[in-house]
Design a protein around this motif. Structure first.
Motif, short mmCIF file in Angstrom:
data_model
loop_
_atom_site.label_atom_id
_atom_site.label_comp_id
_atom_site.label_asym_id
_atom_site.label_seq_id
_atom_site.Cartn_x
_atom_site.Cartn_y
_atom_site.Cartn_z
N ARG A 93 0.86 -1.18 0.00
CA ARG A 93 0.00 0.00 0.00
C ARG A 93 0.90 1.23 0.00
O ARG A 93 2.00 1.19 0.55
CB ARG A 93 -0.90 0.02 1.24
CG ARG A 93 -1.95 -1.08 1.26
CD ARG A 93 -3.04 -0.90 0.20
NE ARG A 93 -3.72 0.38 0.30
CZ ARG A 93 -4.75 0.63 1.09
NH1 ARG A 93 -5.26 -0.33 1.86
NH2 ARG A 93 -5.31 1.82 1.12
N VAL A 94 0.42 2.30 -0.59
CA VAL A 94 1.22 3.53 -0.72
C VAL A 94 0.69 4.60 0.23
O VAL A 94 -0.51 4.89 0.24
CB VAL A 94 1.22 4.05 -2.17
CG1 VAL A 94 1.97 5.38 -2.26
CG2 VAL A 94 1.85 3.03 -3.10
N LEU A 95 1.59 5.20 0.97
CA LEU A 95 1.32 6.36 1.82
C LEU A 95 2.09 7.53 1.22
O LEU A 95 3.31 7.46 1.09
CB LEU A 95 1.77 6.11 3.26
CG LEU A 95 1.09 4.93 3.97
CD1 LEU A 95 1.81 4.60 5.27
CD2 LEU A 95 -0.38 5.26 4.24
N THR A 96 1.39 8.59 0.84
CA THR A 96 2.01 9.73 0.17
C THR A 96 1.93 10.96 1.06
O THR A 96 0.85 11.33 1.53
CB THR A 96 1.30 10.02 -1.16
OG1 THR A 96 1.46 8.89 -2.02
CG2 THR A 96 1.89 11.25 -1.85
N VAL A 97 3.07 11.60 1.27
CA VAL A 97 3.12 12.85 2.03
C VAL A 97 2.59 13.95 1.12
O VAL A 97 3.04 14.09 -0.02
CB VAL A 97 4.56 13.17 2.49
CG1 VAL A 97 4.60 14.50 3.24
CG2 VAL A 97 5.12 12.05 3.34
N ARG A 98 1.62 14.71 1.60
CA ARG A 98 1.11 15.82 0.80
C ARG A 98 2.21 16.83 0.58
O ARG A 98 2.86 17.29 1.52
CB ARG A 98 -0.09 16.48 1.47
CG ARG A 98 -1.36 15.69 1.31
CD ARG A 98 -2.57 16.48 1.70
NE ARG A 98 -3.72 15.58 1.85
CZ ARG A 98 -4.84 15.94 2.40
NH1 ARG A 98 -5.01 17.17 2.86
NH2 ARG A 98 -5.82 15.05 2.51
N GLY A 99 2.40 17.20 -0.64
CA GLY A 99 3.42 18.17 -1.00
C GLY A 99 2.78 19.33 -1.75
O GLY A 99 1.57 19.47 -1.72
#
Length: 130
Positions: free
Chosen positions: A65-71
């Motif tokens: 699963r992918v966890l993406t930091v909001r940029g």
């Protein structure tokens, strides 16, 4: 460390390895809303993609699963990946990390997602989409 907003992407992802002389399969870059990362080194062609886009003849590790930091994240920021990986390591969650121009992405096994989210929230971060 500043507190981050992290989005859990829907769907299953895979990490795949092809030989160093392999061509990048064009279908990886067909339009869609999933993350795709291709990295070539002298020893391999490594691909991160949605599980339904895995190249044929690849050695594959599925169930991510992918966890993406909001940029976007400014290039002068330091310690983001170190902080997130430390929080996950303390919770016993292994990860596969990658970065893009705008942000950072963490892949964790689906079986570890709840524990990962709890660890990140425990570190004061907001996690959405779980």
């Amino acid at each position: 460390m500043r507190k981050l907003v992290i989005d859990a992407r829907p769907g299953e992802y895979a990490v795949a390895r092809l030989g160093p002389g392999a061509s990048v399969p064009p279908r990886l870059f067909e339009p869609g809303d999933s993350l795709v990362s291709v990295t070539r080194t002298p020893g391999e062609l490594s691909v991160v993609c949605a599980a339904d886009r895995v190249p044929e003849d690849a050695v594959v590790e599925t169930g991510w699963r992918v966890l993406t930091v909001r940029g976007p994240l400014d290039f002068t920021l330091t310690g983001i990946m170190a902080a997130l990986s430390s929080e996950l390591a303390a919770a016993g969650v292994s990860l596969f990390a990658l970065s893009t121009y705008d942000t950072d992405h963490l892949l964790v096994k689906d079986a570890d997602l709840e524990r990962a989210v709890a660890a990140l929230r425990g570190g004061g971060h907001e996690v959405h989409g779980t």
